[in-house]
Design a protein around this motif. Structure first.
Motif, PDB file in Angstrom:
ATOM      1  N   SER A 103      -6.108  63.366  73.559  1.00  0.00           N
ATOM      2  CA  SER A 103      -7.230  63.004  72.697  1.00  0.00           C
ATOM      3  C   SER A 103      -6.925  61.729  71.913  1.00  0.00           C
ATOM      4  CB  SER A 103      -7.535  64.148  71.730  1.00  0.00           C
ATOM      5  OG  SER A 103      -6.516  64.255  70.769  1.00  0.00           O
ATOM      6  N   THR A 104      -7.970  61.151  71.384  1.00  0.00           N
ATOM      7  CA  THR A 104      -7.833  59.920  70.612  1.00  0.00           C
ATOM      8  C   THR A 104      -6.953  60.156  69.386  1.00  0.00           C
ATOM      9  OG1 THR A 104     -10.044  59.269  71.306  1.00  0.00           O
ATOM     10  CG2 THR A 104      -9.131  58.121  69.415  1.00  0.00           C
ATOM     11  N   ARG A 105      -7.129  61.298  68.746  1.00  0.00           N
ATOM     12  CA  ARG A 105      -6.345  61.617  67.547  1.00  0.00           C
ATOM     13  C   ARG A 105      -4.864  61.722  67.883  1.00  0.00           C
ATOM     14  NH1 ARG A 105      -5.984  66.983  64.533  1.00  0.00           N
ATOM     15  NH2 ARG A 105      -5.155  66.358  62.532  1.00  0.00           N
ATOM     16  N   GLN A 153      -3.346  60.335  70.439  1.00  0.00           N
ATOM     17  CA  GLN A 153      -2.875  58.996  70.799  1.00  0.00           C
ATOM     18  C   GLN A 153      -2.554  58.182  69.558  1.00  0.00           C
ATOM     19  OE1 GLN A 153      -5.998  57.398  73.217  1.00  0.00           O
ATOM     20  NE2 GLN A 153      -5.111  58.156  75.135  1.00  0.00           N
TER      21      GLN A 153
END
Length: 76
Positions: free
Chosen positions: A2-4, A6
């Motif tokens: 997920s972006t978080r 990453q």
């Protein structure tokens, strides 16, 4: 990933890199005591400090950016 996750990964890697940069700066400051009589070596150390300071500044800015992005994702 997920972006978080990453962002947190990049944040931790940047934090580790900044810590290593600070340690290198501290090591150079310790070396300076021994090379005060050698102007050429002192000049090399000064140049190295200049580069490391610039690197640390960039890493710190990047770290703040990641912190703000993580906070923004947590609020959303």
């Amino acid at each position: 990933m997920s972006t978080r996750k990453q962002l947190k990964y990049k944040y931790l890697k940047t934090k580790m890199a900044l810590s290593q940069t600070v340690q290198q700066l501290l090591e150079i400051n310790r070396k300076r005591r021994f090379f005060r009589e050698d102007p050429e070596r002192e000049h090399e150390l000064n140049e190295e400090v200049r580069v490391l300071n610039a690197t640390a500044e960039i890493q710190a800015r990047t770290l703040r950016s990641y912190q703000e992005s993580i906070r923004a994702l947590e609020r959303a």
